[in-house]
Design a protein around this motif. Structure first.
Motif, PDB file in Angstrom:
ATOM      1  N   HIS A 141      -3.960   3.726  -3.193  1.00 36.79           N
ATOM      2  CA  HIS A 141      -3.503   3.171  -1.917  1.00 36.79           C
ATOM      3  C   HIS A 141      -4.658   2.449  -1.230  1.00 36.79           C
ATOM      4  CE1 HIS A 141       0.371   5.326  -1.876  1.00 36.79           C
ATOM      5  NE2 HIS A 141      -0.302   6.218  -2.570  1.00 36.79           N
ATOM      6  N   ASN A 150      -6.592  -0.198   1.085  1.00 32.88           N
ATOM      7  CA  ASN A 150      -6.192  -0.995   2.240  1.00 32.88           C
ATOM      8  C   ASN A 150      -7.392  -1.787   2.767  1.00 32.88           C
ATOM      9  OD1 ASN A 150      -5.209  -2.126   4.571  1.00 32.88           O
ATOM     10  ND2 ASN A 150      -3.940  -0.356   5.080  1.00 32.88           N
ATOM     11  N   GLU A 190      -0.392  -3.187   3.795  1.00 34.92           N
ATOM     12  CA  GLU A 190       0.595  -2.204   4.260  1.00 34.92           C
ATOM     13  C   GLU A 190       0.422  -0.866   3.555  1.00 34.92           C
ATOM     14  OE1 GLU A 190       3.087  -2.611   6.468  1.00 34.92           O
ATOM     15  OE2 GLU A 190       3.357  -4.774   6.708  1.00 34.92           O
ATOM     16  N   SER A 191      -0.726  -0.658   2.913  1.00 35.06           N
ATOM     17  CA  SER A 191      -1.016   0.572   2.153  1.00 35.06           C
ATOM     18  C   SER A 191      -0.010   0.853   1.055  1.00 35.06           C
ATOM     19  CB  SER A 191      -1.041   1.818   3.034  1.00 35.06           C
ATOM     20  OG  SER A 191      -1.717   1.602   4.198  1.00 35.06           O
ATOM     21  N   ALA A 192       0.563  -0.175   0.445  1.00 32.39           N
ATOM     22  CA  ALA A 192       1.554   0.043  -0.608  1.00 32.39           C
ATOM     23  C   ALA A 192       0.923   0.788  -1.780  1.00 32.39           C
ATOM     24  CB  ALA A 192       2.101  -1.285  -1.087  1.00 32.39           C
ATOM     25  N   SER A 193       1.772   1.473  -2.554  1.00 34.64           N
ATOM     26  CA  SER A 193       1.277   2.197  -3.718  1.00 34.64           C
ATOM     27  C   SER A 193       0.943   1.203  -4.820  1.00 34.64           C
ATOM     28  CB  SER A 193       2.340   3.163  -4.236  1.00 34.64           C
ATOM     29  OG  SER A 193       2.891   3.879  -3.171  1.00 34.64           O
TER      30      SER A 193
END
Lengths: 299, 407
Positions: free
Chosen positions: A116, A118, A216-219
């Motif tokens: 994750h 960012n 957006e801190s997506a995986s």
């Protein structure tokens, strides 16, 4: 207010789809092939962020974009160029093969861990932390910094790309190649170079999309590119594949549909189904897509 | 020609009968425990692979319980032993594991540690009439047959039980639910939760995602931003992403409340920057500072060290062993049952099921909310005294990762 929120979310989600869709549509317009490995470039871009983020967030973003552009050129040279002139089906299957190759390579190198990263948190550690958490508040209206950046980036890319295609020599050469490859070649345009540049631009846009998703801190995992890739392809088809403004419109429409569908609890679970039904409806009503050109078939 | 056909038919029938005969002699009444010197408790669970921490905790805890029971004189002098085999959380290993355990003299079992292999295990156990009490296979169908019981809450029960916690703890709060619409576990819990909650806390706000939309929750976060408590019957990965993306948008003093899917979220993710509270439904508090749970934790750490995995799986296994031994005592004292060290698995199964379905059999353990004496009361019968088909009846405890402690 709820409506406005959903609308802005839709624009930012759709903007990212549009950016990926541009890669699909440009490659289709110029090389007349569907590059199904395009979605996996997003995944590679995201892993580049994971890799370079410890050094510096700016370095990570630039590295992701540059390396993905190079990867796009490399894939084109190795896998697609030898197939120039082969049947479209052979090229399509090769593209699917490249897609799985990239996923498997990533799995082998990076392992099963989900990351994750960012970059935004590293760029603006103060603003992203307490008490603001990266939220900009103007009265009752609030917007996330990441969303704002996405909207600005998408707008800039769209304006920039339109100007590039219309005003520069390479851009006009691209239009020429997409209109008639043979004639363009006769006029002294190096078609191979133009295709290479198209792949580079498309892949760097995919990388930019992955940068915006990590905001957006997506995986980040090996299959993360598949679905956005397919959705962006859908967006490109809805807008009219081969058309640059079409891809933008298609992406935004898809993003809005996605967010508004999720806003209603009853239909939220069927969001993806609704998005793809939209594709079917568009294909039934206007098979060339919203801005697609009609081709006259000569018999 | 006709003769050959008849001959072929006869031969095929002979072959079929032969096979049936062989099969039935395999599964027959043979007592594999006739040479046992201790009553053998068999378990199958992951000792290697991703879920190993659960299996190891179960093995350690079951052996700890057996050690304590034997040290205290066993069951009127009868000693116990535990045999655990590794199934790597893979159902394909169950047929071999089960056969080795059963033919190796297993008389009673803790079944499996996880659900998928457990669904395989229950069939074999039913065929041989072997009693099992699983510490942690939460699937609703695990206790499908009369010989299967659970120490953990079943998946669907978690929704009902969570609704009870919400009614007690969150009166007057605005409730939201965030669930995964294409996952049986999540939808099952959500449906039971909503049904059990009814209108007790007013309108419940819903937001969902699917496997295809699990990468961004921007929209779902804005849907639930006004909620005071968000129930999330999902696993740690999407929950952590939701919490991350909800920073600054979801109320800062809101509470995220999950089920056993959230177990371990603080170990897997950095939740230090999340301002909201995080709690989940559990039946064991691995940070307990008093009562029987604390006694168990101390004994466990003393036996296996600080670094050994300590979790609700292990605690439940510890309870399982004690519950089985208690049930045997109960059977001897109240039902006049005869239990020897070489009793067959099937005979023991009949004795134990009678006890577990008996409304007067109450086990006092370390999982579930502790009563005045520091122990919880655990039954396999409901308030009316009817057997619950293997589902456990005990009071849950909430495990608070951070924020206001939820009881």
């Amino acid at each position: 207010m709820e409506f406005l929120n959903t609308f802005i979310n839709g624009l930012s989600v759709g903007g990212v789809y549009a950016m990926i869709a541009l890669g699909y549509t440009m490659v289709y317009g110029i090389a007349k092939m569907l590059n199904f490995a395009h979605g996996d470039i997003i995944m590679v871009g995201a892993y580049m962020i994971v890799l370079f983020l410890p050094i510096n967030p700016i370095v990570a973003i630039i590295a992701a974009i540059v390396l993905c552009a190079l990867l796009g050129i490399f894939i084109e040279k190795i896998a697609y160029k030898p197939l120039r002139g082969a049947s479209p089906l052979a090229v399509l299957i090769t593209a699917i093969g490249v897609s799985y190759l990239l996923q498997s390579l990533a799995q082998a190198i990076a392992g099963p861990t989900t990351y994750h990263p960012n970059p935004l948190e590293k760029l603006f550690p103060k603003f992203m932390g307490e008490p603001t958490y990266g939220i900009i508040k103007i009265g009752a209206f609030q917007i996330k910094l990441s969303t704002l950046i996405t909207l600005i980036c998408v707008a800039l890319v769209m304006i920039g790309l339109t100007l590039f295609v219309k005003k520069t020599k390479i851009g006009r050469a691209m239009v020429a190649v997409s209109e008639d490859k043979g004639a363009a070649q006769l006029m002294g345009i190096n078609v191979n170079n133009i295709i290479m540049i198209t792949f580079a631009i498309g892949s760097s846009l995919a990388a930019l999309a992955s940068v915006l998703t990590t905001f957006e801190s997506a995986s980040v995992e090996t299959t993360m590119g598949s679905l956005p890739g397919i959705k962006a392809f859908t967006a490109a088809v809805i807008g009219g594949i081969g058309s640059i403004p079409g891809a933008m419109i298609g992406g935004i429409i898809l993003g809005l549909v996605e967010c508004f569908a999720q806003a209603f609890p009853r239909i939220a679970p069927y969001t993806v189904a609704i998005e793809f039904s939209l594709l079917i409806i568009v294909l039934l009503v206007k098979p060339t897509g919203i801005l697609g050109k009609k081709r006259r078939e000569k018999v | 020609m006709k003769l050959r056909k008849i001959l072929a038919l006869v031969l095929v029938m002979a072959l079929c009968f032969g096979m049936v005969a062989v099969l039935s002699s395999c599964g027959g009444e043979k007592n594999y425990a006739e040479n046992n010197e201790k009553i053998k408790i068999g378990i199958s669970g992951p000792l290697t692979g991703g879920a190993a921490k659960y299996g190891i905790a179960v093995e350690n805890s079951a052996k700890l319980a057996v050690k304590e029971i034997n040290a205290a004189g066993g069951l009127n002098g009868i000693m116990f032993e535990v045999e655990m085999l590794d199934d790597k959380h893979d159902a394909n290993n169950i047929s071999t594991n089960y056969a080795s355990l059963y033919e190796g003299g297993m008389q009673v079992s803790l079944g499996t540690v996880t659900t998928k292999p457990g669904l395989e295990f229950k069939g074999y156990a039913q065929a041989d009439n072997v009693f099992f009490l699983t510490p942690s296979a939460t699937g609703d169908d695990i206790p499908e047959y009369s010989n299967g019981y659970q120490m953990c809450f079943a998946d669907s029960d978690q929704g009902t039980v969570s609704a009870g916690v919400f009614k007690d703890e969150f009166q007057g709060k605005k409730i939201g639910v965030f669930f995964k619409a294409d996952d049986d576990y999540s939808v099952g819990i959500k449906n039971n939760f909503v049904k059990a909650l009814g209108n007790a806390l007013g309108e419940v706000k819903m937001a969902s995602f699917t496997e295809a939309t699990k990468s961004s929750f921007t929209q779902q976060v804005s849907e639930l931003k006004d909620c005071d408590v968000i129930f999330m019957p999902i696993y740690t990965e999407p929950a952590a992403l939701f919490m991350q993306q909800g920073k600054g948008i979801i109320k800062a003093d809101a509470i995220y409340y999950g089920c056993d899917g959230l177990d371990g979220i603080d170990a897997e993710f950095d939740v230090s920057t999340i301002t909201q509270g995080i709690s989940y439904l559990s039946h064991f508090n691995s940070g307990a500072t008093e009562g029987a749970a604390k006694t168990y934790i101390d004994a466990y750490v003393k036996e296996y060290g600080e670094s050994a995995p300590l979790n609700q799986f292990g605690a439940a296994a510890y309870d399982c062993v004690y519950a089985i031994v208690d049930a045997m005592k109960y059977a001897i004292e109240n039902n006049g049952a005869e239990i020897t060290v070489t009793i067959s698995a099937s005979d023991l199964c009949n004795i134990l099921t009678a006890v577990f379905n008996d409304k007067n059999f109450v086990f006092e353990g370390i999982t579930g909310a502790p009563g005045e004496n520091g122990k919880s009361t655990i039954k396999w019968t409901d308030a009316e005294g009817n057997a619950t088909n293997g589902h456990v009846n005990k009071t849950p405890v909430s495990y608070t990762v951070k924020g206001v402690t939820v009881k």
